[in-house]
Design an enzyme around this catalytic site. Structure first.
Site, PDB file in Angstrom:
ATOM      1  N   HIS A   1       6.641  23.287 -20.298  1.00  0.00           N
ATOM      2  CA  HIS A   1       5.517  23.850 -19.547  1.00  0.00           C
ATOM      3  C   HIS A   1       5.633  23.643 -18.043  1.00  0.00           C
ATOM      4  CE1 HIS A   1       4.101  22.834 -23.649  1.00  0.00           C
ATOM      5  NE2 HIS A   1       3.592  24.053 -23.563  1.00  0.00           N
ATOM      6  N   ASP A  53       6.723  19.413 -18.187  1.00  0.00           N
ATOM      7  CA  ASP A  53       7.378  18.741 -19.308  1.00  0.00           C
ATOM      8  C   ASP A  53       8.522  19.617 -19.791  1.00  0.00           C
ATOM      9  OD1 ASP A  53       6.259  20.776 -20.795  1.00  0.00           O
ATOM     10  OD2 ASP A  53       4.708  19.529 -21.716  1.00  0.00           O
ATOM     11  N   SER A  91       0.075  27.103 -26.104  1.00  0.00           N
ATOM     12  CA  SER A  91      -0.097  25.935 -25.247  1.00  0.00           C
ATOM     13  C   SER A  91      -0.088  26.263 -23.752  1.00  0.00           C
ATOM     14  CB  SER A  91       1.014  24.922 -25.532  1.00  0.00           C
ATOM     15  OG  SER A  91       2.280  25.504 -25.319  1.00  0.00           O
TER      16      SER A  91
END
Ligand SMILES: *[C@@H]1O[C@H](CO)[C@@H](O)[C@H](O)[C@H]1NC(C)=O
Ligand SMILES: *[C@@H]1O[C@H](CO)[C@@H](O)[C@H](O)[C@H]1NC(C)=O
Ligand SMILES: *[C@@H]1O[C@H](CO)[C@@H](O)[C@H](O)[C@H]1NC(C)=O
Ligand SMILES: *[C@@H]1O[C@H](CO)[C@@H](O)[C@H](O)[C@H]1NC(C)=O
Ligand SMILES: *[C@@H]1O[C@H](CO)[C@@H](O)[C@H](O)[C@H]1NC(C)=O
Length: 355
Positions: free
Chosen positions: A334, A331, A39
């Site tokens: 990240h 978040d 991600s």
């Protein structure tokens, strides 16, 4: 003479950069970039993978992207590989698009491959089982490399000769950013207070990584830019595991062990495989510097998430900070666009490069 670790990284990072710059100008701007990972570098792969559960194709993700568009990036804007791509050549404004997005436009597919592709899938890891328990499905690193193998055939078909393909793929840059999910999943199956167990696990993970990189070499890759793991123990999701709100030390230990282990894996590969060039970006040190010295790095908040918190994902309705550039974490896992930009500058040009 022993070279200090940080200098060495800068030096090796430059080796890859110099490699691009010594090619003809045309080759320099045409050299494709291929991206593999999780991600941290997914630019929309999972949007096109129905069963993949790790998705960021919804607000507030993308709030600072042009038109506030959620693109599938786990970020308020761009991610680290967008910034690295931009720094590698004026030709790139962002990461190349997801392989799956290119594939859905048959008429332009092969031509677009000449600019590279991004295979990264949120939730993926180095081991083939990583990610499945939490996200139902991920596109594993092994599968990403299989997709690259088909790309190789498609490029050969386009260029009409295996030699031309070899030349192109040898001048290309291969960016890898994967391994975080192994650390995130570690506590579910392991004893987090046993340092020996962690060491063995990391050794297994990096040896598996070596096999993947060797397969990439066999497919024609030569210039490897491997990005290490950030101090994930200091991410909002990890701090909530510590009663004092401090960093989860076993995760940071794991990230450091990973870096050290990758240094020897990459050294070994470069001794064993002719023409294998690499750089290993120390994302741990780069990020830890910002956590240890927020003001000096232009951050005001390096502990809590801008969107959501340590237990709540970023989605519409949760808290959202207005001053995104002040935050290190977007978040619970990240970094923000700005933190990613700063990390990219440090990895490409060396520590101390600031936005
Ligand atoms: C790309 O190559 C693979 C493997 O040879 C092939 O199956 C696929 O059809 C090719 N895709 C295109 C669009 O040519
Ligand atoms: C976990 O590791 C620690 C340190 O090695 C050890 O003392 C403890 O007994 C282990 N716990 C379990 C459940 O194996
Ligand atoms: C890593 O561990 C798994 C299972 O514990 C094993 O099957 C695999 O062969 C190991 N890989 C390496 C490279 O040691
Ligand atoms: C929790 O954080 C403190 C610092 O506040 C640190 O000393 C301690 O080792 C951490 N505990 C764990 C289990 O990571
Ligand atoms: C995290 O956010 C959720 C949802 O907004 C909220 O219910 C929860 O109390 C928050 N947790 C903390 C520690 O602030």
């Amino acid at each position: 003479m022993a070279i200090p670790a940080q200098k060495l990284l800068v030096f090796v990072a430059y080796a890859v950069l110099t490699g691009i710059m010594t090619l003809s100008v045309r080759a320099a701007i045409d050299a494709p970039i291929f991206i593999f990972g999780d991600s941290n570098v997914d630019v929309g792969t999972n949007n096109l993978c129905k069963e993949c559960g790790a998705k960021a194709n919804h607000p507030y993700n993308g709030i600072d992207f042009p038109f506030s568009k959620p693109t599938g990036r786990f970020s308020n804007g761009k991610n680290i590989v967008d910034h690295i791509a931009r720094l590698l050549g004026k030709y790139y404004k962002l990461s190349p698009p997801p392989f799956l997005a290119l594939l859905s436009h048959k008429s332009t597919f092969k031509r677009n491959l000449l600019r590279g592709a991004n295979f990264a899938s949120g939730g993926a890891g180095i081991l083939k089982e990583t990610g499945f328990k939490h996200f139902h499905k991920v596109i594993t690193l092994e599968e990403q490399i299989e997709q690259f193998a088909t790309v190789r055939e498609n490029i050969t078909e386009l260029l009409g000769s295996p030699k031309a393909t070899d030349d192109l793929l040898q001048s290309s840059i291969y960016i890898f950013n994967v391994g975080s999910n192994e650390l995130i999943e570690y506590p579910f199956a392991h004893n987090t207070s046993d340092p020996e167990e962690l060491k063995q696990y990391i050794a297994n993970v990096t040896q598996t990584y070596a096999i993947h990189l060797m397969n990439m070499y066999l497919l024609g890759a030569r210039k490897f830019a491997v990005i290490g793991i950030a101090p994930l123990g200091c991410a909002p999701a990890a701090r909530v595991q510590n009663a004092t709100g401090g960093c989860a030390e076993f995760m940071n230990d794991g990230a450091r062990l990973f870096h050290v282990s990758m240094q020897s894996v990459l050294t070994d590969l470069s001794l064993m495989l002719k023409g294998f060039k690499y750089s290993l970006g120390n994302l741990y040190t780069v990020t830890m510097n910002a956590i240890d010295n927020p003001r000096g790095n232009g951050f005001k908040e390096v502990i809590s998430a801008c969107c959501g918190n340590g237990t709540t994902d970023c989605k519409v309705g949760v808290n959202l900070c207005s001053n995104r550039d002040d935050y290190l974490f977007w978040d619970k896992f990240h970094p923000t666009d700005r933190a990613s930009k700063q990390a990219a500058l440090a990895l490409v040009y060396g520590e101390g490069s600031k936005c």
